[in-house]
Scaffold this active site. Structure first.
Site, PDB file in Angstrom:
ATOM      1  N   THR A 171       0.866  -1.177   0.000  1.00 24.33           N
ATOM      2  CA  THR A 171       0.000   0.000   0.000  1.00 24.33           C
ATOM      3  C   THR A 171       0.897   1.219   0.000  1.00 24.33           C
ATOM      4  O   THR A 171       1.959   1.194   0.602  1.00 24.33           O
ATOM      5  CB  THR A 171      -0.878  -0.013   1.277  1.00 24.33           C
ATOM      6  OG1 THR A 171      -1.832  -1.035   1.143  1.00 24.33           O
ATOM      7  CG2 THR A 171      -1.565   1.311   1.525  1.00 24.33           C
ATOM      8  N   ARG A 199     -14.876  -6.321  -0.110  1.00 25.63           N
ATOM      9  CA  ARG A 199     -14.178  -5.854   1.099  1.00 25.63           C
ATOM     10  C   ARG A 199     -13.493  -4.512   0.837  1.00 25.63           C
ATOM     11  O   ARG A 199     -12.810  -4.311  -0.152  1.00 25.63           O
ATOM     12  CB  ARG A 199     -13.142  -6.896   1.518  1.00 25.63           C
ATOM     13  CG  ARG A 199     -12.348  -6.533   2.771  1.00 25.63           C
ATOM     14  CD  ARG A 199     -11.013  -5.911   2.434  1.00 25.63           C
ATOM     15  NE  ARG A 199     -10.169  -5.754   3.619  1.00 25.63           N
ATOM     16  CZ  ARG A 199      -9.044  -5.045   3.636  1.00 25.63           C
ATOM     17  NH1 ARG A 199      -8.615  -4.459   2.540  1.00 25.63           N
ATOM     18  NH2 ARG A 199      -8.333  -4.933   4.732  1.00 25.63           N
ATOM     19  N   GLY A 201     -10.913  -1.734   2.785  1.00 25.84           N
ATOM     20  CA  GLY A 201     -10.021  -1.599   3.939  1.00 25.84           C
ATOM     21  C   GLY A 201     -10.086  -0.212   4.561  1.00 25.84           C
ATOM     22  O   GLY A 201     -11.032   0.549   4.339  1.00 25.84           O
ATOM     23  N   ASP A 202      -9.070   0.101   5.332  1.00 24.43           N
ATOM     24  CA  ASP A 202      -9.007   1.377   6.047  1.00 24.43           C
ATOM     25  C   ASP A 202      -8.591   2.547   5.161  1.00 24.43           C
ATOM     26  O   ASP A 202      -8.881   3.701   5.467  1.00 24.43           O
ATOM     27  CB  ASP A 202      -7.977   1.252   7.182  1.00 24.43           C
ATOM     28  CG  ASP A 202      -6.588   0.862   6.645  1.00 24.43           C
ATOM     29  OD1 ASP A 202      -6.507  -0.064   5.802  1.00 24.43           O
ATOM     30  OD2 ASP A 202      -5.594   1.483   7.050  1.00 24.43           O
ATOM     31  N   THR A 221      -0.557   2.072   6.876  1.00 24.67           N
ATOM     32  CA  THR A 221      -0.449   0.841   6.097  1.00 24.67           C
ATOM     33  C   THR A 221      -0.350  -0.363   7.022  1.00 24.67           C
ATOM     34  O   THR A 221       0.280  -0.286   8.069  1.00 24.67           O
ATOM     35  CB  THR A 221       0.771   0.863   5.160  1.00 24.67           C
ATOM     36  OG1 THR A 221       0.913  -0.457   4.599  1.00 24.67           O
ATOM     37  CG2 THR A 221       2.062   1.219   5.874  1.00 24.67           C
ATOM     38  N   GLY A 224      -5.726  -3.699   7.487  1.00 22.43           N
ATOM     39  CA  GLY A 224      -6.705  -2.619   7.550  1.00 22.43           C
ATOM     40  C   GLY A 224      -7.778  -2.742   8.614  1.00 22.43           C
ATOM     41  O   GLY A 224      -8.180  -1.744   9.214  1.00 22.43           O
TER      42      GLY A 224
END
Ligand code: ASP
Length: 302
Positions: A171, A199, A201-202, A221, A224
């Site tokens: 990331t 899905r 992530g953050d 990173t 997540g």
């Protein structure tokens, strides 16, 4: 005002034994190019927002990192990308989730911030918006890389989301402070190998994987889900604001808290005095920084 730019190319288990000098040189080259691209903007008087976008575009274009070209594969063998950008001075944010075939998802996130009244667009709708404004797209072949494909095959064979053995590495993110003391943060990812069911992530979520306000900018990173539970990016800001901690102390405490809740990864952060902090609790984090007081530095292991 002190200028500062910090970048990362992902945190996780980076096996020293698998890191040949040639591969390390390649990674460092990717980091240095992004650092120089972003810092040149700050040096010529440009904004932190332009600097973080340019640095992240450069990392997205670099195939070894898990963002843009070289993103990891979902369970279905697709590449779905998340990205978020935030302008700390204006407290404005834009983000996209599970978009496909967009060459630079971070630039699409910026357009969401600047051209819509929304913060986060997801899936087909986000791709429709991209079409409408003429964002640059690429074919599936452009995004494909052999090593990510092999990672998916391994994850499928082991029946796991790629968390435990080969950690999600790659990331990308950038944080910057410009000559006016304005801060910005940008983060972009392909997510986790073998992810399913749309899905997210953050990374595209404000305050979780990415955050900037008037005093701090943060890009995260790692795994997540834990950054969501720890509200990690905002946690750095909150510790400065409510506990009066320095950037360094706050960033370190935030990662300590992530460790307490079993999360793995790291973050990069910058404040208005041009201080940078790059803590992580994993084996390594591809990272680099340059400030008015420091030459360009890139590092991988602790
Ligand atoms: N945080 C990213 C995600 O969970 C992955 C990473 O940072 O490598 O989607």
């Amino acid at each position: 005002m002190a200028l500062a730019l910090a970048i990362h190319g992902g945190a996780g288990t980076i096996h020293r034994s698998q890191m040949t000098p040639a591969l390390e040189a390649e990674y460092r080259n990717g980091l240095e190019t992004a650092l120089n691209t972003g810092y040149a903007i700050l040096e010529s008087g440009g904004t932190s927002l332009d600097a973080v976008e340019a640095a992240v575009c450069s990392l997205e274009d670099f195939p070894l990192f898990n963002a843009g070209r070289g993103s990891v594969f979902t369970h279905e063998g697709k590449q779905e990308m998340d990205a978020g950008i935030m302008d700390g001075h204006k407290l404005a944010a834009g983000a996209v989730a599970f978009v496909k075939n967009i060459r630079n998802p971070i630039s699409l996130a910026r357009k969401v911030m600047e051209q819509t009244e929304h913060v986060l667009l997801a899936g087909e709708g986000a791709n429709q918006f991209a079409d409408q404004i003429g964002m640059k797209t690429e074919t599936d072949e452009y995004f494909f890389t052999e090593h990510r494909w092999l990672q998916l095959q391994e994850a499928l064979a082991a029946g796991r989301i790629q968390l435990d053995h080969a950690k999600p590495i790659g990331t990308v993110g950038a944080v910057a402070c410009d000559k006016n003391g304005h801060l910005a943060a940008a983060t972009s990812t392909g997510g986790m190998t073998n992810k399913k069911y749309g899905r997210v992530g953050d990374t595209p979520l404000v305050g979780l994987g990415n955050y900037a306000d008037e005093s701090v900018a943060v890009s995260c990173t790692g795994h997540g889900e834990y950054f969501m539970l720890g509200v990690t990016a905002y946690d750095v800001a909150a510790r400065i604001k409510y506990k009066g901690l320095s950037l360094e102390e706050s960033a370190r405490e935030t990662i300590d808290h992530l460790t307490e809740i079993n999360g793995e990864g790291g973050l990069i952060a910058v404040d208005i005095n041009g201080n940078v902090a790059l803590p992580f609790n994993s084996e390594g984090m591809y990272r680099g920084y340059r400030t008015s007081n420091s030459p360009a530095i890139t590092e991988i292991f602790s």
